[in-house]
Write an enzyme that holds these catalytic residues in place. Structure first.
Site, PDB file in Angstrom:
ATOM      1  N   GLY A  43       0.782  -1.222   0.000  1.00 24.28           N
ATOM      2  CA  GLY A  43       0.000   0.000   0.000  1.00 24.28           C
ATOM      3  C   GLY A  43       0.814   1.272   0.000  1.00 24.28           C
ATOM      4  N   GLN A  44       2.135   1.202  -0.131  1.00 27.89           N
ATOM      5  CA  GLN A  44       2.953   2.403  -0.141  1.00 27.89           C
ATOM      6  C   GLN A  44       2.764   3.133  -1.466  1.00 27.89           C
ATOM      7  OE1 GLN A  44       7.157   1.751   0.486  1.00 27.89           O
ATOM      8  NE2 GLN A  44       7.616   3.929   0.713  1.00 27.89           N
ATOM      9  N   THR A  45       2.416   4.417  -1.416  1.00 26.92           N
ATOM     10  CA  THR A  45       2.215   5.206  -2.631  1.00 26.92           C
ATOM     11  C   THR A  45       3.277   6.272  -2.815  1.00 26.92           C
ATOM     12  OG1 THR A  45       0.696   6.668  -1.423  1.00 26.92           O
ATOM     13  CG2 THR A  45      -0.283   4.833  -2.659  1.00 26.92           C
ATOM     14  N   HIS A  83       8.104   6.591   5.437  1.00 29.78           N
ATOM     15  CA  HIS A  83       7.396   7.424   6.407  1.00 29.78           C
ATOM     16  C   HIS A  83       6.630   6.524   7.370  1.00 29.78           C
ATOM     17  CE1 HIS A  83       4.930   6.953   2.769  1.00 29.78           C
ATOM     18  NE2 HIS A  83       3.853   7.025   3.534  1.00 29.78           N
TER      19      HIS A  83
END
Length: 808
Positions: free
Chosen positions: A87-89, A94
């Site tokens: 789900g990292q966009t 971070h």
């Protein structure tokens, strides 16, 4: 590789150390949602050094202490997305620090396990498998979150009622705005489906096409209909209902008893069973395949078919068998209010008694100017005994979609055919054609516009009408009657809007008139002393340089000043007008860090979805929106009770449009609160002068600022300026002239950098005729002020037969 986190100014940081920094999430899932980011651009946690990891978690502790002191959350989720599959966009490491509060979700059990849909809360199991309807469990409550996630929507509803489309419209258009495909199949069984509802589905398709342009990627909408008489064999009924949604990582379908009606989607007792793709793939696949079979058998919905169906439905009065739902009545259009009635009478006099073919109507935002135009079209039809061909022209596609909704509600008995010439649509056929100026002014479309082909033409927001694109259309159009609509006829560039309508303003009701008749709410204006030095900001052609303006006003100090006023003058739903996308996100982050539920809406890719943000603001899920050049006109937001002018609006026209966003009447709304900044530039003189001129009698700005005489404002309105702001504006006013007219002329000229017209001063309550006998006429006075060009002076000083008899 770049990172939006590194582009954020340090003023947006809430904590930092040598290797990392923390800032508020631009799309917070809860108040105080914070990101902790390494200063070095590394993709994931596993690419960071041990020192960076330690620095990050040191800041996690710091952020928690600050949030504990400020927001007092009941718990936290700490999370990291590593890789696209997780789900990292944003490919810059971070760590999410998400404060949690009791009651922020119905059932929080499972926590971070919810990263896999359906596997999070192993105690609760899954989403409710059955929607049972009624006040406690309306079906739309199950549909709304599915619409919000879906990229593919397939609805099969035997019957469609107009009331049900009202319930679904915002959800459908929000999904289309995100790029979703939406398909709908209905039927003609027993003629229960309303012809007006089918016409509205055509409007949805046309409106969506109008909103789809080269620079705007939207989803697709198509409706089809199953003709029962055309079914093979002995099948003579058609009664299925299914709703299917697919999106990234999920698929869900509902099969049950809910058609598209207000009762079936809301308080009616309707049962609908949910099937989740990951739990029961065979059942889900069966629903999907069944829909596709009916989709292939249904015929596309067209205007011809709807018109034929409407005739059949009127002729065939078949009683509904037991157990079938009754058709819901169509709500009648609201009667015109007093100002609309007066305007309709004035337009009728213009045509019948004065023989005019052009007229301008000025109604303040919120007084229903588009509805007035539709009412006058209806009056034209009654007078002539036939349906007119109508063209609605506007500069923005959103205005056309809103106008189509208004016309459909009023003209439902006429089954009018709508055509669209905007976005990807190229239709000029139809009883009512909605066209964008940008589209219709192109040579290939202008050539298709036959002069005299429309009986009635409407130009919405006509203060844009002096642009060459408008003129090219109006010069060719030659309609039987041309109506211009605007809330603000005076253009910032001084162009002659009234001249397009033979200088005939048939009716005018400004903000003051609307407030006096309780059709708009009063306003309470608070002018804050702006510490920005605007002398350092380039001002050219009546506009600030965008880059220099952003640099000057996008500061924490200014936001802190706004926040103090925000707390002192509260509101429930707020619009914040910002000067740039960066400015909007900075303000959004600043307010979110203080517990405000807020989103930034603009034309950039990082904008919150516009339709969803507006719906969330109306529903009370958001407290505020930060906007950049989007909500100045054409948006109906009655529940907004506070506007914040965080940017210096150069034009008084735009200032009034922004003010008008919050003047609509709504239940429980007593007034509009306006927070504004007043700085050391002449544009601020113009906007304050505009405010104190809204009453039935003009107020002298110098007397108001000097405390000599109070402003004569509409009932219930107040203008409250900081003492320092008053002194600042007084210092910017030029020296007094010999008369009120001369002083007003000079003030406006110096504020705008151009001379005002005699008509503009007259509309503000001044009398240019009082310049006699000191001057032979208006242009003699203008010449004495040194404001005529050499060619104008040459005409003025022409010998005896010169045009010197022109008077104010």
């Amino acid at each position: 590789m770049t990172s939006p986190f590194l582009e954020a100014p340090e003023s947006a940081w809430v904590a930092s150390n040598a290797l990392a920094f923390a800032l508020r999430d631009r799309f917070p899932v809860s108040p105080g949602h914070t990101l902790v980011v390494p200063r070095r651009l590394v993709p994931t946690w596993f690419d960071a050094t041990s020192e960076e990891r330690a620095a990050i978690f040191e800041l996690v502790d710091t952020v928690k202490r600050h949030l504990d002191a400020e927001l007092h959350p009941d718990g936290y989720n700490i999370g990291i997305n590593a890789g696209e599959a997780a789900g990292q966009t944003v490919m810059h490491l971070h760590v999410h620090v998400i404060p949690r509060f009791r009651g922020d979700v119905d059932d929080p059990r499972g926590g971070v396990r919810h990263v896999i849909p359906g596997r999070g809360n192993y105690l609760a199991g899954r989403a409710p498998p059955l929607a049972t309807g009624g006040a406690d469990d309306p079906f739309v409550r199950h549909l709304a979150p599915a619409f919000a996630r879906a990229t593919d929507v397939a609805i099969l509803s035997a019957f469609v009622q107009e009331s049900g489309l009202d319930v679904l419209e915002s959800h459908v258009f929000a999904a289309l705005g995100r790029g979703a495909r939406v398909r709908l199949v209905t039927g003609d069984y027993l003629h229960v489906t309303q012809a007006t509802a089918l016409a509205e589905l055509l409007d949805w398709a046309g409106g969506n096409a109008a909103l789809t342009g080269a620079e705007c990627t939207r989803g697709s909408f198509e409706a089809r209909v199953v003709e029962v008489d055309a079914l093979t064999g002995k099948i003579r009924s058609f009664h299925p209902k299914s709703w299917r949604f697919e999106g990234a990582g999920f698929g869900a379908a509902f099969v049950g008893s809910s058609n598209i009606s207000r009762a079936a989607l809301g308080p009616g007792i309707e049962w609908n069973l949910r099937v989740d793709r990951h739990r029961d793939p065979d059942a889900y696949r069966a629903v999907a395949c069944a829909f596709e079979r009916w989709w292939s058998r249904a015929r596309p919905l067209t205007a011809d078919w709807v018109e034929s169906y409407a005739r059949r439905a009127r002729q065939v009065a078949v009683g509904l068998p037991p157990g079938e739902e009754d058709a819901e009545p169509i709500d009648p259009p609201p009667p015109p209010h007093r100002i609309q009635r007066e305007a309709l009478a004035a337009l009728q006099r213009s045509r019948a008694e004065e023989g005019r073919r052009r007229a301008l109507v000025v109604l303040a935002t919120g007084l229903g100017i588009t509805y007035l135009a539709a009412l006058d079209v209806e009056a034209w039809a009654e007078h002539h005994g036939r349906r007119p061909r109508v063209l609605v022209l506007a500069h923005r596609e959103e205005l056309l979609v809103q106008a189509a909704r208004t016309f459909r509600r009023l003209l439902r008995d006429l089954t009018a055919r709508f055509g669209w010439c905007a976005g990807s649509a190229n239709e000029l056929d139809g009883d009512v054609v909605f066209a964008s100026v940008q589209k219709l002014s192109r040579p290939e479309h202008l050539a298709r516009l036959a002069p005299g082909s429309f009986d009635y033409a409407i130009v919405d927001e006509v203060h844009h009408g002096t642009a060459p694109s408008y003129r090219s259309i109006l010069d060719r159009l030659d309609p039987g009657f041309l109506l211009g609509l605007t809330a603000t006829p005076e253009r910032a560039d001084g162009a002659d809007v009234a001249g397009l309508f033979d200088d005939h303003v048939a009716y005018r009701a400004d903000i003051g008139a609307g407030i006096e008749r309780s059709l708009l709410v009063p306003f309470a204006y608070f002018g804050l002393r702006d510490e920005t030095d605007y002398r350092a900001v380039t001002f050219h052609n009546r506009r600030f340089d965008p880059g220099a303006l952003e640099k000057a006003i996008d500061t924490d100090r200014r936001l802190e000043q706004m926040w103090r006023a925000w707390q002192e003058h509260p509101g429930e739903r707020t619009l914040v007008f910002c000067c740039s996308i960066r400015h909007a996100h900075h303000a959004c982050d600043f307010l979110a860090a203080r517990g405000v539920r807020i989103a930034a809406v603009h034309s950039g890719p990082e904008s919150a979805p516009r339709e969803e943000a507006l719906a969330d603001l109306v529903a009370g899920k958001l407290d505020a929106l930060c906007a950049v050049d989007l909500f100045n006109e054409g948006i109906d937001l009655p529940n907004v009770d506070r506007v914040v002018m965080l940017r210096p609006t150069e034009s008084p026209v735009v200032f009034l449009q922004q003010l008008g966003r919050g003047l609509r009447v709504a239940d429980g709304k007593a007034r509009l609160t306006v927070l504004d900044f007043v700085g050391n530039h002449r544009v601020f003189i113009d906007r304050v002068r505009t405010l104190v001129s809204l009453g039935s009698e003009p107020s002298d700005l110098r007397d108001f600022l000097g405390g000599i005489r109070a402003a004569r404002l509409p009932p219930g309105c107040t203008v409250d300026l900081d003492l320092e702001a008053k002194d600042l504006l007084l210092s910017l006013l030029p020296a007094r002239g010999k008369s009120e007219v001369e002083r007003a002329y000079r003030d406006l000229r110096d504020a705008r950098g151009e001379r005002p017209t005699a008509g503009e001063l007259f509309r503000m309550g001044y009398r240019p005729a009082t310049l006699r006998p000191a001057h032979q006429g208006w242009f003699d006075f203008v010449a004495s002020e040194g404001d005529l060009s050499p060619p104008e002076l040459q005409v003025l000083r022409f010998p005896a037969d010169r045009e010197n008899d022109v008077r104010a």
